[in-house]
Design a protein around this motif. Sequence first.
Motif, short mmCIF file in Angstrom:
data_model
loop_
_atom_site.label_atom_id
_atom_site.label_comp_id
_atom_site.label_asym_id
_atom_site.label_seq_id
_atom_site.Cartn_x
_atom_site.Cartn_y
_atom_site.Cartn_z
N LEU A 21 3.01 -20.48 -7.73
CA LEU A 21 2.61 -19.08 -7.57
C LEU A 21 2.84 -18.60 -6.15
CD1 LEU A 21 -0.69 -19.07 -9.67
CD2 LEU A 21 1.53 -18.14 -10.32
N VAL A 22 2.58 -19.46 -5.18
CA VAL A 22 2.83 -19.07 -3.78
C VAL A 22 4.31 -18.82 -3.56
CG1 VAL A 22 2.74 -19.90 -1.40
CG2 VAL A 22 0.78 -20.21 -2.91
N THR A 23 5.15 -19.70 -4.13
CA THR A 23 6.60 -19.51 -3.99
C THR A 23 7.05 -18.21 -4.63
OG1 THR A 23 6.87 -21.92 -4.04
CG2 THR A 23 8.84 -20.56 -4.43
N LEU A 24 6.51 -17.94 -5.78
CA LEU A 24 6.87 -16.68 -6.46
C LEU A 24 6.38 -15.48 -5.66
CD1 LEU A 24 6.05 -17.63 -10.17
CD2 LEU A 24 8.31 -17.22 -9.21
N GLU A 25 5.17 -15.56 -5.11
CA GLU A 25 4.62 -14.42 -4.37
C GLU A 25 5.42 -14.16 -3.09
OE1 GLU A 25 2.32 -12.06 -1.66
OE2 GLU A 25 2.82 -14.18 -1.37
N GLN A 26 5.96 -15.21 -2.54
CA GLN A 26 6.75 -15.07 -1.33
C GLN A 26 8.19 -14.66 -1.61
OE1 GLN A 26 6.31 -18.80 0.67
NE2 GLN A 26 4.15 -18.44 1.25
N GLY A 27 8.51 -14.42 -2.87
CA GLY A 27 9.85 -13.92 -3.21
C GLY A 27 10.78 -14.95 -3.77
N GLY A 28 10.40 -16.14 -3.90
CA GLY A 28 11.26 -17.19 -4.43
C GLY A 28 11.14 -17.28 -5.94
N GLY A 29 12.24 -17.69 -6.55
CA GLY A 29 12.22 -17.93 -7.99
C GLY A 29 12.08 -16.69 -8.82
N GLY A 30 12.44 -15.57 -8.27
CA GLY A 30 12.40 -14.36 -9.08
C GLY A 30 11.24 -13.45 -8.75
N GLY A 31 10.21 -13.93 -8.02
CA GLY A 31 9.11 -13.07 -7.63
C GLY A 31 8.10 -12.87 -8.73
N ILE A 32 6.91 -12.39 -8.33
CA ILE A 32 5.83 -12.16 -9.26
C ILE A 32 5.04 -10.97 -8.77
CG2 ILE A 32 4.29 -13.77 -8.08
CD1 ILE A 32 3.05 -14.44 -10.78
N GLY A 33 4.54 -10.18 -9.67
CA GLY A 33 3.73 -9.04 -9.32
C GLY A 33 2.27 -9.41 -9.19
N LEU A 34 1.51 -8.42 -8.70
CA LEU A 34 0.09 -8.66 -8.51
C LEU A 34 -0.61 -8.94 -9.83
CD1 LEU A 34 -2.32 -8.71 -6.60
CD2 LEU A 34 -2.53 -6.21 -6.89
N ALA A 35 -0.22 -8.22 -10.85
CA ALA A 35 -0.84 -8.46 -12.15
C ALA A 35 -0.56 -9.88 -12.64
CB ALA A 35 -0.31 -7.45 -13.18
N GLY A 36 0.66 -10.36 -12.41
CA GLY A 36 0.96 -11.72 -12.81
C GLY A 36 0.15 -12.74 -12.04
N LEU A 37 -0.01 -12.49 -10.74
CA LEU A 37 -0.83 -13.40 -9.94
C LEU A 37 -2.26 -13.43 -10.44
CD1 LEU A 37 0.36 -12.90 -6.26
CD2 LEU A 37 0.44 -15.00 -7.58
N LYS A 38 -2.78 -12.26 -10.74
CA LYS A 38 -4.16 -12.22 -11.23
C LYS A 38 -4.28 -13.01 -12.53
CE LYS A 38 -5.34 -7.70 -9.24
NZ LYS A 38 -5.71 -6.30 -9.55
#
Length: 1764
Positions: free
Chosen positions: A1406-1423
């Motif tokens: 999740l940290v990698t995704l939040e930092q823009g790696g692997g396609g990224g993730i939105g706030l809703a996805g993180l929640k």
Amino acid sequence: MRKIVALYLCKELPLCLWEPRAEEVCVIGAWLLQHPLQAVENRLACVVLEGLHWGHSQDGALALPPSLHCEVALLVAEAYQKYLTDKPYAGLISEGIKQVSYLASVLRLGVSAEASFSQWAWQMLLRLKLHGNSQNPQAAWAGPGSASSPPPEITHAPSMHSVLRAVNAGLPIGCYLSVAMTTAGHSLEEFCTEGVLLLKSLIQARYLKAAVHLLANVLPPSYHLGFYLLNNAHFVSCVQLFLQSDSVCPQGVTQQVTHRVAPLLVGGAYGDHVRLLNSVIQTHVMESSRPGRVGVAAVLEFWVGVLTQQHLWFRDRTVLFLMDQICRSAFIYHHEECVQKLLYEQHKNALGYHGNRGMLSSLVGWISGSATPSFIEGQSMSGEVWFAWLVLNMERLFEEDCQLRRCVEHELVSEPNLSSDQALKKAQQRLKLPMAPSLERLLIYRWAGQALATPPDHPLLPLVWQRFLQLYFRQPGPEYGMNAGGCIGRRFFQASPHAALLRALRQRLQEVSDFHHAASQALRAPPLSGPAQDPPLLPPYLPSPQLHAELVRLFGVIAVWFDDETLQKQEVYLPSLPAQYEPHRLAQVMQRHQELWLDAVEQERVQFDQWEVLSLWEKALSEPPFVRSQALGFTDYSSLHSARERILTNLQQHAAPGPPPGPQQQGAPVAEVPPACLTDRRAALELLERDLRELQEGARAAVAREAHQVALEQELLEALPLLYKNRPEQVTMVLECRGRGGQACQGGANITVTCECVQKQEAVQTQIVSLHADIKKVQADAVAPPPQALAQAAVHTENFITALVNLYKVQRSPAVQQVGVSSFYQVVSFVSADTLRHPPTRQYLSSCVEILGQVFIQGAAAECGRVLTAILEHRRLCPLISPFFTPNAAPNQVVSLYQDVVTSLHPDSADVIFMLLTKFDLPQWLSEAQPSFSERSRLLELVHGALCVCGPDPEADLLPPFHLFTRHWVKLLRHHFPDHYSDGLRLLMTSSSDQLLAPECWKGTLRLLGCLPPPRSPRGPRGPAEPGAGGADPQGPAGGAAAAAHYRTSVSLSPQQAAETVAWLSDYFLRGRLSKPDLRSFGLYSAWTPYVDDVVTFWGHLGASLINTQLSGCSREPLGSAKVLAAVNSVHSKMVDLFKPWIFPLDTDDPSNPRCYPWLETDAAAAGRVVGLYARLVDTLHGEFRERLLPGQRGALWLCMMRYCESCTSPRTPDYLLYLYHTHLRSLPWAQLHPDTQLMEQLFKVERGSPKSCFLFLGEVLCAVNWVSVLSEHFQPPPARGPSAYPALPPQGDPHTMLVYLLHMLAFLTKEELLLGQPDSPLLGLLVQSSSLPWHEVDLPSYQGVVGYVGAHYPPSLLLSTDSAPQLLVQSLRSAAGLWPRPHGTTHREATVKAGVCVSWCVQSLVTLEQGGGGGIGLAGLKAQLESLLESVIAFDPPETGLEQRHMALCGLFSQSLSLLNRVGVSTGEALAAHVISWLDRKGRAFPILPLLTACSQALASVRHMTRIMEACITAYFDHAEEESVGWGPVLASLQVPELTMEDFLSESQSGGCFLTLYAFVLQRLNTEHTAANDRRTLALLISWTNQVYPSGPEDEAKLFLWWHRALALSAEQLQQPGGGGGGAPGVALGLLRLTARLAQLGEERLNSGLLGALGLGKRSPVSNRFRVVVRCLAVFLTVQVVSETQLRLQPTADLELSAKELQALSTLEALPSSKQYAELEDSVTKAVQFIRYPGHCLRDGARLLTLLANLLYPELRYLHIIR
């Protein structure tokens, strides 16, 4: 009286033979002009002119000169004008007289002299050939201007003065002569301008017959320019006027007079002149069809164009009569298309397809109702059937072009309950036709009506029925993608009117059949003989009885079709119908074959009708009967002797006969045969040589004569093309000039044109004549009788052979035998090319050889070799003497003779070799002679050598002997099998490796061994039957059965022989593969391509034999025994050895090529068949032994997969090899595979170092395995086994290891899209199955390895994937970590650490995704992911048993989860923290909150996040606790305040409203230090916090009660301590006063902060009314108890003395319920006031007051239980 006698005498003279001279014509003219009509001279002139021959002679030329015709015509015209027009009553009265004369002629009354002369004048003019086209009819079709002399112009020719005067006077005779004799009728241009008006005047005067004559002459050269006349309105009106004038009711005044009597005199709707015009039209049609003329189509199109220009022409019976005749001509001359085209365009105009309907625009008004316009009024026409036939065919084309019929049929087929009317309406809506068609206009009804209306004797009746039947029996279903389902016709006749029509059709069929049956009984009788006045112009016509009988049969067949309801209801297999159905004709009808039933058309009737029409015009042009009879009857009777007298005279003058000749002595024509020649060899040869020499010379001469004739004819053929040549010539032509713009022309232009003209070559002509003479001479020599010597030689030789044979039959002596043999070879020696080419000699010598051979050569063992030598040396003798070659007669010489035949094998001598081979009867030789093994082996090698000579693809010439060699090969192998099996196999493999044999040799061998089924017929498709294999050629049923039995006879290999064959073949091919460099590099297929199919067949047979042998050997073995396992391993091992050289890579000792692959990419097709065979054999082995092995034992599938992994998965294996492996091995039932640890280790090896396709294939195979069943056998405890139980399964490895391997495999394969993208993906199915597996049994190191692999090889977005496969993999990982609900109750001892590993991986992803790696993730996805992690931790069941250990285990997992907030951005962290708080608020009960409370201080780096989440945890702890009496003890034990950041923690807690957290901190502080100083510090801290905070809303306000309760309690304790009333009391009092003031502020309705607050205009306080009540009550209480800093009420008193300020505060509190918003709180206020006023309460009771108010106003808050 003399004049009258002269008149009668002149009538009887043969005037037709007389050609008058000019002066004689002048005399006749004087009689005609100078004497009145009643005078004898005038009548004599008429008789003379009438008796002349004005027609054509037999050679086609005019009998009289054309100038005489013109002169007589002018003479008649002048007389006509003199006697009939130069009268005082000319003009109107004259016209009246003509009308009366017309009426008189109609009523057959007597006529006057003027009328008689008028009739004679017109008849005379019509007989004269005045027009150029009538003078030369053949040139009339050459075009305008083809006349020999140009016609005169009426205004320029003086001779035409009388004609011009007649024209100017408007006389019809002048109009006729002007058109017939001048340019007005010879030039198309002048005819269109002047001639048409003259023709119209002639028609208006009712001289219709003259008009017909003019049209007959003017039109032929104008047809090719017919558009000028079609566009000429005057001409079209002339034709229409003509048709109206000759109808039953003529136009004008005459019509008023005669319309009552005309129908009584005329039988039809049209008169004789219309019939005559029709005859002219038909004559023009016939003449135009001749070669070089304008053609039939031009004439038909012209007349159709003229007739259809009349308004509503289709209502005019006259026009319809002519159109019917034109349509009949179009049918006869096969030009229906041109008429249909014109009618088609008019039909489209009538329907509005071109926007303007043109001349048919009135059709809408013509037709009543909604009927569609048509050229046929009503449904049919009974009179004009030819016209109806053409119109209906035209409408049929239109109906097909507009798709109306197809659309209606489609609607009927699509909806079975739809009526034809509804289907038509739907079709019209779909097609959007300009005019809605009416139902009755559908062609199926039109043809039905026409079939009813057509007379039974009409020739077109069968064709009309054919058209109707094509629509009625049509099966349109297959055209629209539906079932045939029967015919469509009955659907159109379901309504009652149409049903009646169908019944009428059936009745009509019976009537027509009866009519033709009656007509078939009539006999075709010859015409009656007898005297007749005139010979008939036409031959008599009688119908053909045979045709009528055929029509009776045809209509009977149609009736059978109608009566059979099954044809309408369902599809019928037509070939199965009885003969009376005529299935072939019915199939043609159903398939709508357009070929008409012309065989059923009465062609004789059609020709007769056409001939009858043509005869009308022929009769009109012919001379009168008296002229013809005089011309034919004029005979010379000057002979003196009759025929009888001449014959008798000749007989009397004949000479007397002589005596007969005397007898003559003649010698014998052929010499006798000396008896000594029959026993003396030399004498016999000399005798034969003389005679045969003569025969040979005769044949040589005949052949030479034939060659000479061929050479002459060849020379003639070469000379014929040179007979004519084109030579250039110059031709001068004159172009006529007519002037332009009123300017005269200066003359014609002379133009010289160069063209090529044909010229005959005289020299070539002479040569051709000479060649013809030579050829005739050679042909005469050829048909001449043969020489006498030749005949004598033939008879002498025949006598010799006859005597020799007769003597040998009586006396079989060696001498006679020797003479016979020598004579045989002597005759054979004289057979040469010349004797073979000459048929008589060839036949004679063949007969001699046949007789001598049958008697002396056939069956003689000593002569076999000599005959064979003769044949091989002279191949042309083979057909002659091969019947006497009988090698079986010499059994000891068979092999040597066979060798001689094989040695001579060559494509040029293939036919000879074939014939010789047919003489070897090997079965008889093998059975009777019993040859030794060595002889048979030698013969086998000879046959093998012959097959090699034929080659791998025998030429067409070698095919017959090749098939015989193949049969001999099989016969030798079958004899005493397996004597020659090993030798045959060795020879077969050796020669095949060099591609020397044809595949047919393999097939014969395999058929012998039973590997192939026998052929269907003893005669193969590539050659004739091989009679040599069994003696004679099998003929008849017995021979065919014997041959079939021969093919069916096969041998079978024993198990030992099959095993030895497999071992030998394996070793042979392996050695061959490794020993030859080219085979190492390219594989076996390049050398064995032609035989791959046969190799596959043989290998399959051997493999099946091995399997069946082992299977039968294990039939009595128990399941899973060691012998069964050994049998499976043995068969598979032998199969691998057999297939190893073909399909498996081999390791070699060659450093340059250490590993050789089995085939090249170009050999993939052949290799695929071998690999497929291997897969099928493995499948067979598995299927046969599956029921004999226990589930865990290693069967054929396991062995196959291990072999694949060991041999085919090397890193450099080419892709094309792998593709074939995978394609064929994929078909095996891998779902029945039972993997073990060894196989799983192969998977890991393949994943690490093999091609990707190998890994995918192996993964696909293992995914197909039922892993739930496999692992359940490992994890379930084995059942108790009795003494007779089956043996236990062999150990297949640790079950925990298999589970780990499976998890690794899932991690390996889930990332492969190729496996997931397959339909019904087995990987996806395995992932679904894996949800029920005990993943919790996976140990920590293995799990760490799997998670590490997933983290390294999968993108972080794996957690976010919505696909089922990634979700199932993540589910399996969480299940292995214990973070997923388990079906099993046990927990792994390392579950906590595994769960930490899983949570750490999730957080890292999740940290990698939040930092823009692997396609990224939105706030809703993180929640969502954070919540999922927390939920997983909640579901986790730690393996620890102690409460503290479980608490710390969960605390660690929560800490790892909350660490996500530390590693994301600030704003993201705030959002996630808020989401955690909201999640805690809605989570509910049964939730380990206290470990999360502890984890907050351990994991969160942000004090803000920490305090707020702690506050939420404490709140949730009290809100969702299951026990009502929950206390603060667990909270105090779980709460850990960070010591390094304590100040920040407290400050952030105050600012964040974390009142419970601060209260817990206070309790922890008080519990840790029980001193007065700590109490004072805590009290001061609580009062300070109270002054600094303000509740944010009703949800936080009650938390302050805990602070105040603790403050009041601490105050009371401070005041009660020793010395409390001393130095400490002022401090406590001051603090209480500050608290009282703060409480007063909190109790205000509005906030007092800011400027507006100071003015009393602040915002409304966010707290609730009940909080204000508590605060005000507590403030009033403290006001009453704490009077000042020094005055405190510490003890209760008897009376309560209150100051004014206190009373005012108390009264204000008492009045509080009077306010509307506090009315509901009156009870609480009253009790509080009572408590305050009670004197027994002092400052120490302040905590009790707060408890009272909390119980009254906040009974639901559990965290207040501590103060209750």
